[in-house]
Motif scaffolding. Structure first.
Motif, PDB file in Angstrom:
ATOM      1  N   THR A   1       6.703   1.866   2.939  1.00 47.24           N
ATOM      2  CA  THR A   1       5.881   2.781   2.137  1.00 47.24           C
ATOM      3  C   THR A   1       6.284   4.228   2.399  1.00 47.24           C
ATOM      4  O   THR A   1       6.323   5.048   1.469  1.00 47.24           O
ATOM      5  CB  THR A   1       4.372   2.604   2.431  1.00 47.24           C
ATOM      6  OG1 THR A   1       4.075   2.992   3.768  1.00 47.24           O
ATOM      7  CG2 THR A   1       3.937   1.175   2.199  1.00 47.24           C
ATOM      8  N   LEU A   2       6.592   4.555   3.649  1.00 47.58           N
ATOM      9  CA  LEU A   2       7.037   5.919   3.971  1.00 47.58           C
ATOM     10  C   LEU A   2       8.421   6.190   3.395  1.00 47.58           C
ATOM     11  O   LEU A   2       8.693   7.286   2.880  1.00 47.58           O
ATOM     12  CB  LEU A   2       7.043   6.127   5.485  1.00 47.58           C
ATOM     13  CG  LEU A   2       5.673   6.160   6.171  1.00 47.58           C
ATOM     14  CD1 LEU A   2       5.834   6.272   7.676  1.00 47.58           C
ATOM     15  CD2 LEU A   2       4.840   7.319   5.644  1.00 47.58           C
ATOM     16  N   GLU A   3       9.313   5.191   3.485  1.00 46.92           N
ATOM     17  CA  GLU A   3      10.662   5.368   2.933  1.00 46.92           C
ATOM     18  C   GLU A   3      10.600   5.581   1.430  1.00 46.92           C
ATOM     19  O   GLU A   3      11.318   6.413   0.873  1.00 46.92           O
ATOM     20  CB  GLU A   3      11.514   4.145   3.268  1.00 46.92           C
ATOM     21  CG  GLU A   3      13.003   4.300   2.935  1.00 46.92           C
ATOM     22  CD  GLU A   3      13.309   4.083   1.447  1.00 46.92           C
ATOM     23  OE1 GLU A   3      14.316   4.644   0.962  1.00 46.92           O
ATOM     24  OE2 GLU A   3      12.534   3.359   0.783  1.00 46.92           O
ATOM     25  N   THR A   4       9.726   4.827   0.756  1.00 48.54           N
ATOM     26  CA  THR A   4       9.580   4.972  -0.698  1.00 48.54           C
ATOM     27  C   THR A   4       9.040   6.351  -1.043  1.00 48.54           C
ATOM     28  O   THR A   4       9.488   6.985  -2.011  1.00 48.54           O
ATOM     29  CB  THR A   4       8.652   3.876  -1.252  1.00 48.54           C
ATOM     30  OG1 THR A   4       9.176   2.586  -0.884  1.00 48.54           O
ATOM     31  CG2 THR A   4       8.561   3.948  -2.765  1.00 48.54           C
TER      32      THR A   4
ATOM     33  N   ASP B   1      10.027   4.373 -10.841  1.00 51.10           N
ATOM     34  CA  ASP B   1      11.146   4.258 -11.786  1.00 51.10           C
ATOM     35  C   ASP B   1      10.716   4.671 -13.190  1.00 51.10           C
ATOM     36  O   ASP B   1      11.500   5.239 -13.949  1.00 51.10           O
ATOM     37  CB  ASP B   1      11.672   2.818 -11.826  1.00 51.10           C
ATOM     38  CG  ASP B   1      12.583   2.490 -10.658  1.00 51.10           C
ATOM     39  OD1 ASP B   1      13.148   3.430 -10.069  1.00 51.10           O
ATOM     40  OD2 ASP B   1      12.719   1.310 -10.329  1.00 51.10           O
ATOM     41  N   LEU B   2       9.467   4.374 -13.534  1.00 48.32           N
ATOM     42  CA  LEU B   2       8.953   4.657 -14.874  1.00 48.32           C
ATOM     43  C   LEU B   2       8.313   6.040 -14.982  1.00 48.32           C
ATOM     44  O   LEU B   2       7.804   6.398 -16.042  1.00 48.32           O
ATOM     45  CB  LEU B   2       7.932   3.592 -15.264  1.00 48.32           C
ATOM     46  CG  LEU B   2       8.496   2.178 -15.455  1.00 48.32           C
ATOM     47  CD1 LEU B   2       7.373   1.152 -15.507  1.00 48.32           C
ATOM     48  CD2 LEU B   2       9.353   2.101 -16.708  1.00 48.32           C
ATOM     49  N   GLY B   3       8.309   6.787 -13.892  1.00 49.76           N
ATOM     50  CA  GLY B   3       7.699   8.112 -13.913  1.00 49.76           C
ATOM     51  C   GLY B   3       6.180   8.074 -13.868  1.00 49.76           C
ATOM     52  O   GLY B   3       5.526   9.073 -14.174  1.00 49.76           O
ATOM     53  N   GLN B   4       5.586   6.959 -13.461  1.00 51.26           N
ATOM     54  CA  GLN B   4       4.123   6.806 -13.404  1.00 51.26           C
ATOM     55  C   GLN B   4       3.664   7.139 -11.979  1.00 51.26           C
ATOM     56  O   GLN B   4       3.301   6.265 -11.188  1.00 51.26           O
ATOM     57  CB  GLN B   4       3.731   5.376 -13.792  1.00 51.26           C
ATOM     58  CG  GLN B   4       4.179   4.997 -15.195  1.00 51.26           C
ATOM     59  CD  GLN B   4       4.091   3.501 -15.475  1.00 51.26           C
ATOM     60  OE1 GLN B   4       3.874   2.688 -14.571  1.00 51.26           O
ATOM     61  NE2 GLN B   4       4.280   3.124 -16.732  1.00 51.26           N
ATOM     62  N   LEU B   5       3.664   8.411 -11.655  1.00 47.71           N
ATOM     63  CA  LEU B   5       3.493   8.825 -10.256  1.00 47.71           C
ATOM     64  C   LEU B   5       2.081   8.629  -9.705  1.00 47.71           C
ATOM     65  O   LEU B   5       1.938   8.221  -8.543  1.00 47.71           O
ATOM     66  CB  LEU B   5       3.948  10.278 -10.099  1.00 47.71           C
ATOM     67  CG  LEU B   5       5.419  10.528 -10.518  1.00 47.71           C
ATOM     68  CD1 LEU B   5       5.837  11.938 -10.149  1.00 47.71           C
ATOM     69  CD2 LEU B   5       6.353   9.510  -9.870  1.00 47.71           C
ATOM     70  N   PRO B   6       0.997   8.913 -10.461  1.00 50.89           N
ATOM     71  CA  PRO B   6      -0.334   8.627  -9.895  1.00 50.89           C
ATOM     72  C   PRO B   6      -0.520   7.146  -9.547  1.00 50.89           C
ATOM     73  O   PRO B   6      -1.070   6.815  -8.489  1.00 50.89           O
ATOM     74  CB  PRO B   6      -1.285   9.077 -11.009  1.00 50.89           C
ATOM     75  CG  PRO B   6      -0.521  10.107 -11.777  1.00 50.89           C
ATOM     76  CD  PRO B   6       0.896   9.614 -11.761  1.00 50.89           C
ATOM     77  N   ALA B   7      -0.056   6.265 -10.433  1.00 49.39           N
ATOM     78  CA  ALA B   7      -0.162   4.825 -10.153  1.00 49.39           C
ATOM     79  C   ALA B   7       0.669   4.460  -8.928  1.00 49.39           C
ATOM     80  O   ALA B   7       0.248   3.650  -8.096  1.00 49.39           O
ATOM     81  CB  ALA B   7       0.297   4.017 -11.363  1.00 49.39           C
ATOM     82  N   ALA B   8       1.858   5.054  -8.814  1.00 49.13           N
ATOM     83  CA  ALA B   8       2.721   4.774  -7.658  1.00 49.13           C
ATOM     84  C   ALA B   8       2.037   5.193  -6.362  1.00 49.13           C
ATOM     85  O   ALA B   8       2.059   4.454  -5.367  1.00 49.13           O
ATOM     86  CB  ALA B   8       4.052   5.508  -7.814  1.00 49.13           C
TER      87      ALA B   8
ATOM     88  N   SER C   1       2.403  -4.857  -3.786  1.00 46.60           N
ATOM     89  CA  SER C   1       1.957  -3.484  -4.045  1.00 46.60           C
ATOM     90  C   SER C   1       3.116  -2.512  -3.873  1.00 46.60           C
ATOM     91  O   SER C   1       3.263  -1.557  -4.649  1.00 46.60           O
ATOM     92  CB  SER C   1       0.810  -3.118  -3.096  1.00 46.60           C
ATOM     93  OG  SER C   1      -0.312  -3.943  -3.312  1.00 46.60           O
ATOM     94  N   LEU C   2       3.944  -2.753  -2.871  1.00 52.91           N
ATOM     95  CA  LEU C   2       5.100  -1.894  -2.638  1.00 52.91           C
ATOM     96  C   LEU C   2       6.089  -1.975  -3.801  1.00 52.91           C
ATOM     97  O   LEU C   2       6.598  -0.951  -4.288  1.00 52.91           O
ATOM     98  CB  LEU C   2       5.772  -2.313  -1.327  1.00 52.91           C
ATOM     99  CG  LEU C   2       6.982  -1.503  -0.861  1.00 52.91           C
ATOM    100  CD1 LEU C   2       6.597  -0.055  -0.597  1.00 52.91           C
ATOM    101  CD2 LEU C   2       7.566  -2.131   0.405  1.00 52.91           C
ATOM    102  N   LEU C   3       6.358  -3.198  -4.270  1.00 49.83           N
ATOM    103  CA  LEU C   3       7.298  -3.376  -5.376  1.00 49.83           C
ATOM    104  C   LEU C   3       6.731  -2.776  -6.665  1.00 49.83           C
ATOM    105  O   LEU C   3       7.470  -2.149  -7.450  1.00 49.83           O
ATOM    106  CB  LEU C   3       7.595  -4.865  -5.570  1.00 49.83           C
ATOM    107  CG  LEU C   3       8.666  -5.230  -6.603  1.00 49.83           C
ATOM    108  CD1 LEU C   3       9.989  -4.525  -6.315  1.00 49.83           C
ATOM    109  CD2 LEU C   3       8.879  -6.742  -6.635  1.00 49.83           C
ATOM    110  N   ALA C   4       5.428  -2.923  -6.883  1.00 51.24           N
ATOM    111  CA  ALA C   4       4.798  -2.318  -8.062  1.00 51.24           C
ATOM    112  C   ALA C   4       4.927  -0.803  -8.021  1.00 51.24           C
ATOM    113  O   ALA C   4       5.214  -0.163  -9.034  1.00 51.24           O
ATOM    114  CB  ALA C   4       3.328  -2.727  -8.144  1.00 51.24           C
ATOM    115  N   ALA C   5       4.724  -0.207  -6.835  1.00 45.84           N
ATOM    116  CA  ALA C   5       4.857   1.249  -6.685  1.00 45.84           C
ATOM    117  C   ALA C   5       6.276   1.698  -7.004  1.00 45.84           C
ATOM    118  O   ALA C   5       6.484   2.739  -7.650  1.00 45.84           O
ATOM    119  CB  ALA C   5       4.480   1.666  -5.261  1.00 45.84           C
ATOM    120  N   THR C   6       7.271   0.934  -6.575  1.00 37.60           N
ATOM    121  CA  THR C   6       8.665   1.268  -6.842  1.00 37.60           C
ATOM    122  C   THR C   6       8.946   1.255  -8.341  1.00 37.60           C
ATOM    123  O   THR C   6       9.611   2.152  -8.873  1.00 37.60           O
ATOM    124  CB  THR C   6       9.594   0.287  -6.107  1.00 37.60           C
ATOM    125  OG1 THR C   6       9.274   0.292  -4.721  1.00 37.60           O
ATOM    126  CG2 THR C   6      11.050   0.675  -6.273  1.00 37.60           C
TER     127      THR C   6
END
Length: 401
Positions: free
Chosen positions: A196-199, A166-173, A157-162
């Motif tokens: 998660t906090l660092e991201t 990167d893709l500008g998909q902020l709600p999904a992130a 989930s963390l890697l998917a959010a990253t």
């Protein structure tokens, strides 16, 4: 008649309760309930097992709906999932150590692929493994096995959010970061929670919310095990946020803390791993931070970092990180009053094909600074417009570009 309806009819006819059927399979009682109510389609293997126990002579298994067709691009990932499923079945366990170990190794492989894989491509692979992990949650397993599976889900989930960022998909992130945090809490895994906090701190930094970025980076340091990769990365992120507001003493303090933390670190066995701190990464972060704070030492530092990324003494070149390092060098050159070279260096970064959308704002910042010096930037502007106009980016060009 649906699979679930026939399953319920046969259970009633044979006098077999839901709990007893689950024990005979064996599987989770809740899983049988969802299948019986047509809320979940069983795998072909599970359908055959139900059919066998209920002595349905193949009639029940025949009611299993065919799987939806898969796109051609998904075939390699389907193969990967099938390989994991085979390990699980060979181990004769609902989940088992072999399956969990294979998943953990796959997570490491994908985290290591992050620096050199287009985020959209990596996200597709991560999402398929998240679906596989979700399906396995229904299986019967020990508490220790469940914790390992939850940890795998947290990292994915963390890697998917990253990738989403990167893709500008902020709600999904944002949704995936919340999921990663919840899974980390369930598994009592402070390092994932700190990441998660660092991201989020990194995302706030790119959004220009520097005060919140500092707060989040410090929060990550409070949670992360001291000296862990998450702790070091959060400290570096704090320094970058201070640099953005021109707080030189706080910036240098953070850089000094990172240096002390990194000094005793050995080179990791997989330095490209996104969640294992590579001591060489601190050089790139220092170059960025010095450039942002306007330190004269930034330009030669950034040149050295770029050279090491493109022609490392050991290991492969890092072209995506090198593209980002070119933006650092361009900003440092502006601070050193060399706007012409800065424009040329930024053009190399923009046309490299290696920048991800989460770094576009940095290119826009260089363009604005170059234009403010009355340096011709037509080619750079055009390249930037073309970059941002690519389908799926959803990024606007710089003001006045």
């Amino acid at each position: 008649m649906t699979f679930g309806e026939e399953l319920r009819r046969l259970m009633t006819e044979r006098g077999i309760s839901q709990r007893k059927l689950a024990a005979l399979v064996p599987c989770n009682d809740g899983y049988v309930s969802r299948v019986a109510r047509d809320l979940k389609a069983p795998s072909p293997g599970m359908a055959a097992r139900f059919d066998e126990i209920l002595d349905a002579g193949g009639r029940l298994a025949a009611l299993l709906p065919p799987p939806p067709p898969q796109p051609v691009a998904a075939v390699p990932f389907d193969d990967e999932i099938e390989a994991l499923e085979l390990v699980r079945r060979v181990a004769a366990s609902d989940v088992g150590d072999d399956t969990l170990t294979a998943l953990e190794m796959t997570v490491d492989d994908m985290a290591s692929a992050y620096p050199k894989t287009p985020p959209g491509e990596l996200l597709t692979r991560v999402r398929r493994h998240l679906s596989h992990v979700s399906a396995l949650m229904d299986a019967r397993m020990t508490l220790a096995e469940r914790r390992r599976l939850i940890v795998v889900g947290g990292w994915l989930s963390l890697l998917a959010a990253t990738c989403n960022i990167d893709l500008g998909q902020l709600p999904a992130a944002a949704a995936r970061l919340r999921t990663a945090a919840q899974l980390a809490e369930h598994a009592d895994h402070p390092e994932i929670l700190a990441w998660t906090l660092e991201t989020r701190a990194w995302q706030r930094l790119t959004d220009g919310e520097y005060g919140e970025a500092v707060t989040l980076a410090r929060g990550a340091q409070e949670i992360a095990p001291r000296g862990s990769s998450a702790y070091i990365q959060a400290t570096a992120q704090e320094g970058r946020a201070w640099a953005r507001v021109g707080a030189a003493p706080e910036t240098r303090d953070a850089l000094a803390r990172v240096e002390r933390l990194v000094e005793p670190l050995p080179m990791p066995d997989r330095p490209e791993h996104h969640y294992r701190y590579d001591p060489a990464k601190s050089d790139a972060y220092t170059a960025t931070t010095l450039a942002w704070v306007g330190d004269p030492a930034a330009a030669p530092y950034a040149r050295g970092v770029l050279a090491r990324l493109e022609q490392p003494s050991t290991g492969p070149a890092r072209p995506r990180r090198a593209a980002s390092a070119r933006l650092d060098l361009a900003l440092a050159l502006l601070a050193a009053d060399q706007p012409d070279e800065a424009a040329h260096t930024a053009l190399e970064a923009v046309t490299s094909g290696r920048l991800v959308p989460s770094n576009y704002w940095r290119a826009a910042e260089v363009i604005a600074a170059v234009e403010a010096r009355n340096v011709p930037a037509g080619e750079l502007n055009e390249a930037y417009r073309e970059l941002c106009a690519r389908p799926g980016n959803g990024i606007e060009g710089p003001a006045g570009a």
